[in-house]
Structures are given as C-alpha cells and as structure tokens.
Design an enzyme around this catalytic site. Structure first.
Site, PDB file in Angstrom:
ATOM      1  N   CYS A 196       0.799  -1.221   0.000  1.00 36.59           N
ATOM      2  CA  CYS A 196       0.000   0.000   0.000  1.00 36.59           C
ATOM      3  C   CYS A 196       0.836   1.276   0.000  1.00 36.59           C
ATOM      4  CB  CYS A 196      -0.954   0.003   1.190  1.00 36.59           C
ATOM      5  SG  CYS A 196      -0.146  -0.291   2.777  1.00 36.59           S
TER       6      CYS A 196
ATOM      7  N   HIS B  65      -2.288   7.082   4.211  1.00 28.58           N
ATOM      8  CA  HIS B  65      -0.843   6.984   4.400  1.00 28.58           C
ATOM      9  C   HIS B  65      -0.172   8.250   3.863  1.00 28.58           C
ATOM     10  CE1 HIS B  65      -1.347   3.007   5.720  1.00 28.58           C
ATOM     11  NE2 HIS B  65      -0.806   2.319   4.741  1.00 28.58           N
TER      12      HIS B  65
END
Length: 338
Positions: free
Chosen positions: A132, A244
């Site tokens: 990710c 993120h």
C-alpha cells in the site's frame, strides 16, 4: 453487447474487501454474478455492493469453477491455502497480500507504471497487488524516472492503522477512548501503545535492523521500476485511522529543479499536484480519505545536495493503496486479455 464476468471477493468483511466491493460498484465493472466470501466466523453477515446487499459465502466450501476473477483480500495464510484451489479451476486471481510479490513468475502491477508486464499473468493465473506504500510511490516516481533517471531514494512512511486491518483501527479507537476515562488498555495488535503515539515498527525486525515492511517496500520498488537506483526506507505507524503519507528525498542522475518535477507530475496519470503558493499548500491524510488520486505536495529543492528533490505524498491506503489498484488491474484484464 458487453461481456459480463463472475467475480469473487475473498475477505469481503475486511477493510480492503469492503472497499473493493465499493469500487467495483462505483466504476460499473461489468458483473454477471458477484460473491462476497469470508471465513465461517462471518457467516450470517451482510455487506453492501452498491445498492445491493450480499450475503457472505463460506470460503471453506466455495467452488471457484465458474469464477472469472477473484480478489483475495484476506491475508497471506488464506491466500496460501485457497489461491491454488482457485487457479486450479482456471480462475484468475488478483492477490492483495505479500505472498506472491517476490515470485518472478507473478507480475506485480501498478497500472500507471508497468501494464506491459500484465501479459505474464497466465503463467500462474495470479497477479500481485503491491504494498500500500509502494503503489503511491510508484505512481509518483515512475514519470520522474522516465524523464531523468533516479539515482537514490530515501523514504520515510507514516502509515495509518487501517493498514493493519480492522483490528488495528479498533485498537486505536479503544486506546483513545480509554485514555479519556483513565482506563488501562494494553496493546494487542501493535507492539506499543498507538493512541497519542507513533513508532518505527511495522512488521518484524530482520537481523540487519530493518523491518519486514521496509524490506518489502525496497524490494517491490526494484521489481516494478528496476534496480538502477538505491533505496533506504523507514516505516512508521501513526495514530491515524485511514490515509498513508510519505516523505521522499529523491536524488537524480542529472540537473533537475522543483518546478521541473511539478510540471512532470502535473501531466502524469493518477496524480494531483499542489503548488507551494501558500502556507496550507499541502495535503494531509484525512484530506485524501475516499479519494482515488495520489496527492503530491511540498515539492522543493534539497538545499543540502544538488540534483535532489524533496516531496510529500498522501494517498487513501484502502483505495488507490489497495482496492482501486486491483480493480484497475481487473479492468485492464477484461479490456485486453479476456
């Protein structure tokens, strides 16, 4: 008439599984039948697929013989046990775990960067979805590397708890609530308290002092983009639910300036750039939740080293960092290979 496909989503009750169902519905993927699959613990539960409600099917008894594409979103152990059963029934698998990312016979795909390698999927009928963090990194780094070769990249990641699944989100919520009522709440999912805290510890530690997460990021970058540049990674878990962020220092082989980088990224697919024109000209994790793009801001020259640029990347790790990337892979499959 548009051909329609039978789709299975394994791990449909988890963060990434639910987001995969959402994105398949949002993008009007041509579906004939869709199956939401999970462990026996989830039997009786329901999940949404657009306006529809899907009942959970048991993975242990599910037959893949009429499934065209299966999205595996349930962890490496599940993938290890059940992907061979799926591929034995000629089902194409898009795996979102780390299990096959190091396999040289399995393509590791970021659609904006290396779709040409997708043709290799039929060696094993498996396609690996990258880490990710790697996905937004590649989306940003690849167009720059295409223009001026990258020499070295130093990466610091700030990864939300949703990257550790629903259990990670629950632990942040419970610990935060406990602090306000002065109740002890010891870590279960994470190695240390995550509420009001952060730590440079994602995955297990290797003998060289790096974590498995840091090693994965470096390896996957080289598999997708090549081995011509060096990479150093520090991965940090932060008390954020979704989204993120990545601080990136990029050394190039030739002269380049921040304005050049911004111009290149403005023309790149899947990226939104933010110019340094005011004190709030950057994007934080909470601002990217539910968004599909990779956001790049704080693009600036490194004052300590020539031919080097600093930038800040943010991305919804459940969407482009996981589910959206896999659906884009599936779209390419049906458009050009199936």
């Amino acid at each position: 008439m548009t051909k329609k496909y039978n789709i299975a989503v394994i791990g449909a009750t988890g963060n990434v599984g639910r987001e995969t169902l959402n994105i398949l519905a949002e993008r009007h993927f041509p579906i004939n039948k869709i199956y939401a699959i999970a462990s026996n613990n989830s039997l009786g539960r329901e999940v949404r697929f657009g306006a529809k409600i899907l009942h959970i099917n048991s993975l242990t008894i599910f037959n893949f013989y009429d499934i065209d594409i299966a999205f595996f979103c349930a962890g490496s152990n599940v993938s290890k046990e059940f992907i061979p059963k799926a591929t034995a029934d000629n089902c194409i698998v898009i795996d979102k775990t780390s299990l096959f990312r190091t396999d040289n016979q399995v393509p590791l795909i970021v659609p904006e960067a290396n779709l040409s390698t997708l043709k290799e999927f039929n060696t094993k009928n498996i396609i690996a979805n990258p880490n990710c963090i790697v996905i937004p990194l590649v989306v940003a780094l690849k167009p720059l590397d295409n223009e001026i070769k990258i020499k070295r990249v130093v990466i610091s990641t700030y990864q939300s708890v949703s990257g550790a699944g629903k259990a990670g989100m629950d632990e942040l919520y419970d610990q935060t609530k406990s602090k306000y009522v002065f109740r002890e709440n010891n870590p279960q999912k994470f190695p240390k308290q995550i509420a009001f805290n952060l730590f440079p510890h994602i995955g297990d530690f290797n003998k060289d002092g790096y974590t498995t997460e840091e090693t994965k990021i470096a390896f996957e970058l080289s598999k997708i983009m090549g081995t011509h540049f060096k990479t150093s990674v520090t991965s940090v878990r932060v008390p954020v639910f979704i989204g993120h962020a990545i601080s990136v220092n990029i050394e190039f082989s030739n002269k380049i300036y921040a304005k050049d980088v911004e111009e290149i990224l403005q023309d790149a697919d899947g990226i939104v750039t933010i110019s340094n024109n005011n004190d709030l000209a950057y994007i934080s994790p909470i601002e990217v939740v539910g968004k599909d793009a990779v956001y790049v801001s704080r693009i600036r020259n490194d004052l300590s080293k020539e031919n080097t640029i600093n930038l800040w990347i943010t991305c919804d790790n459940l969407r482009k960092g996981a589910a959206l990337n896999s659906v884009q892979i599936a779209e390419e499959l049906i458009n050009n290979y199936l």
